[in-house]
Design an enzyme around this catalytic site. Structure first.
Site, PDB file in Angstrom:
ATOM      1  N   CYS A   2      10.243   8.633 -32.222  1.00 34.28           N
ATOM      2  CA  CYS A   2       9.949   8.493 -33.649  1.00 34.28           C
ATOM      3  C   CYS A   2      10.462   7.157 -34.201  1.00 34.28           C
ATOM      4  O   CYS A   2      11.470   6.638 -33.746  1.00 34.28           O
ATOM      5  CB  CYS A   2      10.641   9.580 -34.443  1.00 34.28           C
ATOM      6  SG  CYS A   2      10.324  11.231 -33.835  1.00 34.28           S
ATOM      7  N   ARG A  27       6.926   2.136 -29.979  1.00 32.68           N
ATOM      8  CA  ARG A  27       7.946   3.106 -29.585  1.00 32.68           C
ATOM      9  C   ARG A  27       7.329   4.401 -29.071  1.00 32.68           C
ATOM     10  O   ARG A  27       8.007   5.194 -28.435  1.00 32.68           O
ATOM     11  CB  ARG A  27       8.857   3.410 -30.781  1.00 32.68           C
ATOM     12  CG  ARG A  27       9.684   2.241 -31.227  1.00 32.68           C
ATOM     13  CD  ARG A  27      10.332   2.532 -32.553  1.00 32.68           C
ATOM     14  NE  ARG A  27      11.313   3.596 -32.458  1.00 32.68           N
ATOM     15  CZ  ARG A  27      12.603   3.405 -32.194  1.00 32.68           C
ATOM     16  NH1 ARG A  27      13.064   2.198 -32.022  1.00 32.68           N
ATOM     17  NH2 ARG A  27      13.444   4.425 -32.128  1.00 32.68           N
ATOM     18  N   TRP A  74       7.080  11.516 -32.841  1.00 34.71           N
ATOM     19  CA  TRP A  74       6.873  11.797 -31.421  1.00 34.71           C
ATOM     20  C   TRP A  74       7.319  13.244 -31.258  1.00 34.71           C
ATOM     21  O   TRP A  74       8.520  13.551 -31.345  1.00 34.71           O
ATOM     22  CB  TRP A  74       7.726  10.852 -30.579  1.00 34.71           C
ATOM     23  CG  TRP A  74       7.410  10.821 -29.121  1.00 34.71           C
ATOM     24  CD1 TRP A  74       6.449  10.082 -28.511  1.00 34.71           C
ATOM     25  CD2 TRP A  74       8.093  11.517 -28.084  1.00 34.71           C
ATOM     26  NE1 TRP A  74       6.483  10.285 -27.148  1.00 34.71           N
ATOM     27  CE2 TRP A  74       7.476  11.161 -26.860  1.00 34.71           C
ATOM     28  CE3 TRP A  74       9.159  12.426 -28.050  1.00 34.71           C
ATOM     29  CZ2 TRP A  74       7.888  11.666 -25.634  1.00 34.71           C
ATOM     30  CZ3 TRP A  74       9.569  12.925 -26.828  1.00 34.71           C
ATOM     31  CH2 TRP A  74       8.936  12.542 -25.635  1.00 34.71           C
ATOM     32  N   ASN A 100      14.564  11.101 -37.571  1.00 27.91           N
ATOM     33  CA  ASN A 100      14.466  10.908 -36.116  1.00 27.91           C
ATOM     34  C   ASN A 100      15.586  11.705 -35.485  1.00 27.91           C
ATOM     35  O   ASN A 100      16.687  11.751 -36.030  1.00 27.91           O
ATOM     36  CB  ASN A 100      14.733   9.445 -35.741  1.00 27.91           C
ATOM     37  CG  ASN A 100      13.579   8.555 -36.070  1.00 27.91           C
ATOM     38  OD1 ASN A 100      12.555   9.028 -36.542  1.00 27.91           O
ATOM     39  ND2 ASN A 100      13.741   7.268 -35.844  1.00 27.91           N
ATOM     40  N   GLY A 101      15.330  12.262 -34.309  1.00 31.90           N
ATOM     41  CA  GLY A 101      16.387  12.997 -33.610  1.00 31.90           C
ATOM     42  C   GLY A 101      16.052  14.473 -33.523  1.00 31.90           C
ATOM     43  O   GLY A 101      14.904  14.882 -33.736  1.00 31.90           O
ATOM     44  N   GLU A 485      10.998  -0.022  -8.611  1.00 25.22           N
ATOM     45  CA  GLU A 485      10.587  -0.539  -9.908  1.00 25.22           C
ATOM     46  C   GLU A 485       9.073  -0.776  -9.939  1.00 25.22           C
ATOM     47  O   GLU A 485       8.401  -0.456 -10.927  1.00 25.22           O
ATOM     48  CB  GLU A 485      11.377  -1.824 -10.225  1.00 25.22           C
ATOM     49  CG  GLU A 485      10.989  -2.546 -11.499  1.00 25.22           C
ATOM     50  CD  GLU A 485      11.083  -1.708 -12.764  1.00 25.22           C
ATOM     51  OE1 GLU A 485      11.622  -0.584 -12.746  1.00 25.22           O
ATOM     52  OE2 GLU A 485      10.561  -2.176 -13.792  1.00 25.22           O
ATOM     53  N   LYS A 489       6.532   1.086 -12.559  1.00 22.39           N
ATOM     54  CA  LYS A 489       5.677   0.306 -13.459  1.00 22.39           C
ATOM     55  C   LYS A 489       4.229   0.759 -13.331  1.00 22.39           C
ATOM     56  O   LYS A 489       3.519   0.942 -14.297  1.00 22.39           O
ATOM     57  CB  LYS A 489       5.828  -1.173 -13.087  1.00 22.39           C
ATOM     58  CG  LYS A 489       5.812  -2.175 -14.141  1.00 22.39           C
ATOM     59  CD  LYS A 489       7.065  -2.372 -14.952  1.00 22.39           C
ATOM     60  CE  LYS A 489       7.758  -1.142 -15.442  1.00 22.39           C
ATOM     61  NZ  LYS A 489       9.079  -1.332 -15.939  1.00 22.39           N
ATOM     62  N   GLU A 492       3.581   4.243 -14.868  1.00 16.30           N
ATOM     63  CA  GLU A 492       3.675   4.211 -16.328  1.00 16.30           C
ATOM     64  C   GLU A 492       2.403   3.747 -17.001  1.00 16.30           C
ATOM     65  O   GLU A 492       1.963   4.355 -17.968  1.00 16.30           O
ATOM     66  CB  GLU A 492       4.761   3.216 -16.755  1.00 16.30           C
ATOM     67  CG  GLU A 492       6.145   3.702 -16.716  1.00 16.30           C
ATOM     68  CD  GLU A 492       7.060   2.620 -17.256  1.00 16.30           C
ATOM     69  OE1 GLU A 492       7.469   2.720 -18.404  1.00 16.30           O
ATOM     70  OE2 GLU A 492       7.350   1.649 -16.518  1.00 16.30           O
ATOM     71  N   HIS A 508      10.016   9.884   8.497  1.00 15.48           N
ATOM     72  CA  HIS A 508      10.694  11.172   8.361  1.00 15.48           C
ATOM     73  C   HIS A 508       9.949  12.108   7.416  1.00 15.48           C
ATOM     74  O   HIS A 508      10.551  13.008   6.837  1.00 15.48           O
ATOM     75  CB  HIS A 508      12.140  10.940   7.911  1.00 15.48           C
ATOM     76  CG  HIS A 508      12.896  10.105   8.885  1.00 15.48           C
ATOM     77  ND1 HIS A 508      13.412  10.609  10.053  1.00 15.48           N
ATOM     78  CD2 HIS A 508      13.154   8.766   8.907  1.00 15.48           C
ATOM     79  CE1 HIS A 508      13.986   9.629  10.741  1.00 15.48           C
ATOM     80  NE2 HIS A 508      13.835   8.495  10.059  1.00 15.48           N
ATOM     81  N   LYS A 605       9.320   3.936 -26.159  1.00 12.24           N
ATOM     82  CA  LYS A 605      10.121   2.774 -25.789  1.00 12.24           C
ATOM     83  C   LYS A 605      11.609   3.108 -25.814  1.00 12.24           C
ATOM     84  O   LYS A 605      12.375   2.634 -24.997  1.00 12.24           O
ATOM     85  CB  LYS A 605       9.823   1.632 -26.765  1.00 12.24           C
ATOM     86  CG  LYS A 605      10.547   0.335 -26.449  1.00 12.24           C
ATOM     87  CD  LYS A 605      10.019  -0.301 -25.184  1.00 12.24           C
ATOM     88  CE  LYS A 605      10.755  -1.544 -24.782  1.00 12.24           C
ATOM     89  NZ  LYS A 605      10.521  -1.875 -23.367  1.00 12.24           N
TER      90      LYS A 605
END
Ligand code: F6R
Length: 610
Positions: A2, A27, A74, A100-101, A485, A489, A492, A508, A605
């Site tokens: 948010c 975000r 969000w 927010n939260g 990484e 990426k 995402e 393995h 974000k």
């Protein structure tokens, strides 16, 4: 996650609020809304979906209010919908709130308020806040009535929150408060601003106030007053932020992610700053560590999430090899609940671009409680993590807007490598290796420039494989950290399923997944391990895989479908170069698939809830 924006001044608030929301879009969110104080009432306009749905709402241009709050949501409690979007009003329509939260005790508070006659129209935890404020407001009087009611309501809340409140009866006041959730106050001349983060209001001001947990701010047009949790007046000074407004614009690039990939030479130069001089010791003015103190440390933990954790893996290699201090890297959401063995002989390093990641902050608090010294590595001056840690050091990557982290990652790798050098210098360990590394770091930015020139080759290969369903990334040693990484990426922003493995681990189990036509990316920058990794890649070629190899060694190019030769560099910092083709690879695949590179689905974000 948010985002919140607020404005109080002499201009119409709604265009400024919407502009701020647009800048917070990166975000991640699923609905948006604004609320202003109009003549005798509070307006609320909100909708599901993008901010552009909001500014197309009928009547939004007619709002005249010069004070208002705004939000991108969000979803956590309740699905994305118009009803659940913020702002939320109390039943009497006296208060409008964005939050927010997460309010952890919202069920209990909802029952309390329902028993006192309040009705709820959304499934959110937020809707209890304006009603709780109203509950207390009824019984308050005097000059501080509004503030006292907000304070009483906040005393009942458990969890994390950044809250903005406006009140129909106080058309010249806005109140904000935060606990474990980001919020900054931007100071103008005859106007003031609120935002979840600095870039959203950077075009209006570069002077910011930072609030600590459970501090309240009362904003008027030309003043901001601060109060502690017991409503004692406190004094605060503004901090001036060096970032300029254009650093939060696309500057002609198609996407923020591409711009940020190309900003890496500058970001690395800025992060090195004056810390390094190849002829003298590495300096961190913020850390006054002594040889005696470092000699007492028997373990270092590096704790972070996602990409920042991957930077930690590179840091572990440098700290262990240069300083001979055992170093563990952990995911913050695991670390915080696994009773880690941390005491006053442990040094804990927390990496967070945003400085607001809930799990990383919780892990830091836990380490402090157990007696460890803590260092925060962040990109955002004054962010929560930097205010909690004993010491804070900064990457100077500038604002990172694209959800997928690029320049922040390479800057984190740079900074933690410099930290390892700083420790090694103090401990007088590995002087020759360290001095060579210092020289190589000074030459790194121009090698990044050279690596970026490989973009067209990467683009060509991306066009060939963008329709794949699975892509594997392999590497050994430091290259394995980069493989992780690269894989993250790709997932995402392209939504392609992807896995990364230490190349030697393939036999393995995972090799069972390799079949004709599958794409495998191999990273090979360690000359001692290159032959071993080539053998592993040979095994997948035998089973029909298409291969892309990123290397700084002389390999037989005929073996692979595509070889990308990056500049040779000191192995301690090779991830800063080898990750660049991987960043470009995921970028071009995402573009080829026509996806929203900067705002991938489901992602935020700044992950301010656990
Ligand atoms: C991936 C990415 C995330 C973040 C993670 C931690 O591209 O950006 O994995 O690295 O959410 O975020 P910070 O560094 O803000 O704590």
């Amino acid at each position: 996650m948010c985002g919140i924006v607020g404005y109080i001044g002499n201009q119409k608030a709604s265009p400024i609020l919407i502009n701020g929301l647009i800048r917070l879009e990166y975000r991640g969110y699923d609905s948006a809304g604004i609320s202003t104080v109009e003549k005798d009432s509070l307006s609320v306009m909100k909708d599901k979906g993008r901010v552009k749905n909001l500014y197309q709402l009928k009547g939004i241009n007619d709002l005249e209010g010069t004070i208002g709050i705004a939000h991108t949501r969000w979803a956590t409690h309740g699905k994305p919908s118009k009803e659940n979007a913020h702002p939320h009003l109390d039943n009497s329509k006296t208060f409008s709130v964005v939050h927010n939260g997460i309010i952890e005790n919202y069920n209990e508070l909802k029952k309390f308020l329902t028993d006192h006659g309040y009705t709820f129209y959304s499934q959110t935890d937020t809707e209890i806040i304006p009603n709780l404020i109203h509950y207390y407001y009824k019984n308050e009087s005097g000059d501080l009535r509004f503030l006292q009611a907000v304070k009483n309501a906040c005393s009942d809340l458990k969890g994390s929150f950044a809250i903005e409140v406006i009140c129909k009866d106080y058309p010249d006041n806005m109140i904000v408060v935060r606990k474990d959730s980001p919020l900054v106050i931007g100071k103008g001349e005859t106007e003031n601003y609120i935002s979840s983060d600095i870039p959203a209001i950077l075009s209006f001001t570069r002077n910011f106030y930072l609030l600590n947990d459970l501090e309240f701010a009362v904003l008027t047009r030309d003043n901001v007053s601060f109060y502690d949790k017991d409503l004692n007046i406190i004094k605060k000074n503004t901090q001036t932020i060096e970032w300029n407004a254009s650093s939060a614009e696309k500057d002609g690039y198609e996407d923020f992610m591409l711009k940020e990939i190309y900003e890496q030479p500058t970001a690395i130069r800025e992060t090195i700053g004056s810390k390094l001089n190849e002829f003298s010791k590495c300096e961190f003015e913020e850390l006054k560590f002594t040889k005696e103190y470092l000699a007492t440390i028997n373990k270092i933990y590096i704790v972070a999430c996602g990409t920042a954790m991957h930077a930690g893996l590179v840091g572990k290699n440098a700290i262990e090899k240069l300083c001979q201090i055992p170093t563990e890297v952990d995911i913050a959401s695991e670390f915080r609940y696994r009773h880690p063995l941390v005491d006053d002989k442990t040094l804990c390093i927390f990496i967070s671009q945003s400085g607001e990641t809930a799990d990383t902050i919780a892990a830091l608090k836990l380490s402090k409680e157990n007696g460890a010294k803590t260092i925060a590595i962040s990109n955002v001056i004054g962010s929560s993590i930097t205010r909690e840690a004993d010491y804070s050091i900064y990457t100077h990557a500038g604002p990172e807007i694209a959800v997928a982290s690029t320049k922040a990652y390479t800057s984190q790798v740079m900074l933690i490598t410099l930290l390892a050098i700083y420790f090694a210098d103090i401990l007088d360990r590995n002087t020759t290796t360290v001095n060579q590394l210092k020289t190589d770091i000074m030459n790194l930015p121009k090698k990044i420039d050279e690596t970026l020139k490989l973009s067209e080759v990467v683009k060509d290969f991306s066009k060939k494989v963008y329709q794949e369903k699975d892509i594997f990334f392999l590497g050994r040693g430091i290259d394995e950290a980069v493989a992780r990484e690269g894989s993250l990426k790709l997932k995402e922003i392209s939504y392609i399923h992807s896995e990364s493995y230490p190349a030697g681990e393939l036999k393995h189990g995972p090799i069972a997944l390799i079949e004709n036509g599958i794409t495998v990316v191999g990273i090979m920058t360690d000359k001692n391990l290159v032959e071993k990794t080539i053998s592993n890649i040979q095994e997948v070629i035998t089973r029909g895989a298409k291969t892309l190899v990123i290397t700084n060694q002389n390999v037989d190019k005929n073996m692979f479908n595509m070889t990308i030769k990056i500049p040779e560099v000191n192995p301690f910092i090779s991830p800063i170069l080898s990750v660049i083709p991987l960043q470009l690879f995921s970028y071009y695949i995402s573009k080829e698939k026509g996806l929203d590179v900067d705002k991938p689905r489901n992602l935020a974000k700044s992950v301010t809830v656990e």
